[in-house]
Design a protein around this motif. Structure first.
Motif, short mmCIF file in Angstrom:
data_model
loop_
_atom_site.label_atom_id
_atom_site.label_comp_id
_atom_site.label_asym_id
_atom_site.label_seq_id
_atom_site.Cartn_x
_atom_site.Cartn_y
_atom_site.Cartn_z
N VAL A 1 0.81 -1.22 0.00
CA VAL A 1 0.00 0.00 0.00
C VAL A 1 0.84 1.27 0.00
N GLN B 1 5.47 -0.87 2.31
CA GLN B 1 4.54 -1.00 3.44
C GLN B 1 3.44 -1.96 3.02
N GLU C 1 -0.10 -3.82 3.91
CA GLU C 1 -1.29 -3.73 4.74
C GLU C 1 -1.71 -5.12 5.21
N ASP D 1 -4.44 -7.39 8.13
CA ASP D 1 -5.67 -7.32 8.93
C ASP D 1 -5.36 -7.16 10.42
N GLU E 1 1.34 3.68 17.10
CA GLU E 1 -0.04 4.08 16.82
C GLU E 1 -0.07 5.49 16.27
N GLU F 1 -4.78 7.22 12.13
CA GLU F 1 -5.61 6.36 11.29
C GLU F 1 -5.10 4.94 11.12
N PHE F 2 -3.93 4.62 11.68
CA PHE F 2 -3.35 3.30 11.45
C PHE F 2 -2.31 2.96 12.50
N VAL G 1 1.31 -2.29 8.05
CA VAL G 1 0.31 -1.25 8.31
C VAL G 1 -1.03 -1.94 8.58
N GLN G 2 -1.69 -1.52 9.67
CA GLN G 2 -3.06 -1.96 9.94
C GLN G 2 -3.90 -0.71 10.11
N ARG G 3 -4.89 -0.57 9.24
CA ARG G 3 -5.80 0.59 9.35
C ARG G 3 -6.74 0.39 10.53
N LYS G 4 -7.12 1.50 11.16
CA LYS G 4 -8.04 1.41 12.31
C LYS G 4 -9.48 1.30 11.82
#
Length: 117
Positions: free
Chosen positions: A5, A68, A70, A72, A94, A97-98, A114-117
């Motif tokens: 991503v 980077q 992405e 889960d 933290e 947004e991620f 990267v894990q999106r919130k």
């Protein structure tokens, strides 16, 4: 899961790098925040690309490029990566947004999770 991503170019001269990539490839470089210059590589409908950034390279990664990826679950991915020989160089951080962590695979290649919130 596992989709690339973004990217991060680490440099000890990030302003110079930003000027170079902007001039040569037409990348749109935004104002720096925390020694990180966001980069957009897509400036028209005909040109799509992966966005990323240019950063002041830290001591553990002064020069180079990291993708980077992405995921889960950043915690599960870190655990799985470690079980398969990776080393964590930056624990989970933290942001608004991620979540983001940096690792090095068993062959020495650095990457971010990267894990999106």
């Amino acid at each position: 899961m596992g989709k690339v991503v973004g990217f991060e170019l680490s440099s000890q001269e990030p302003e110079k790098a930003a000027k170079f990539y902007s001039e040569v490839f037409g990348w749109e470089i935004s104002e720096a925040n925390w020694d990180y210059w966001p980069v957009s590589t897509e400036n028209s409908k005909e040109r799509t690309g992966i966005n990323g950034g240019i950063s002041k390279g830290p001591n553990d990664y002064p020069h180079g490029t990291r993708i980077q990826i992405e995921v889960d679950s950043i915690d599960n991915s870190i655990s799985k990566a470690k079980d398969n020989g990776a080393m964590v160089v930056r624990e989970k951080m933290e942001f608004e947004e991620f979540f983001l962590a940096y690792l090095v695979d068993p062959t020495g290649v650095g990457f971010g999770l990267v894990q999106r919130k």
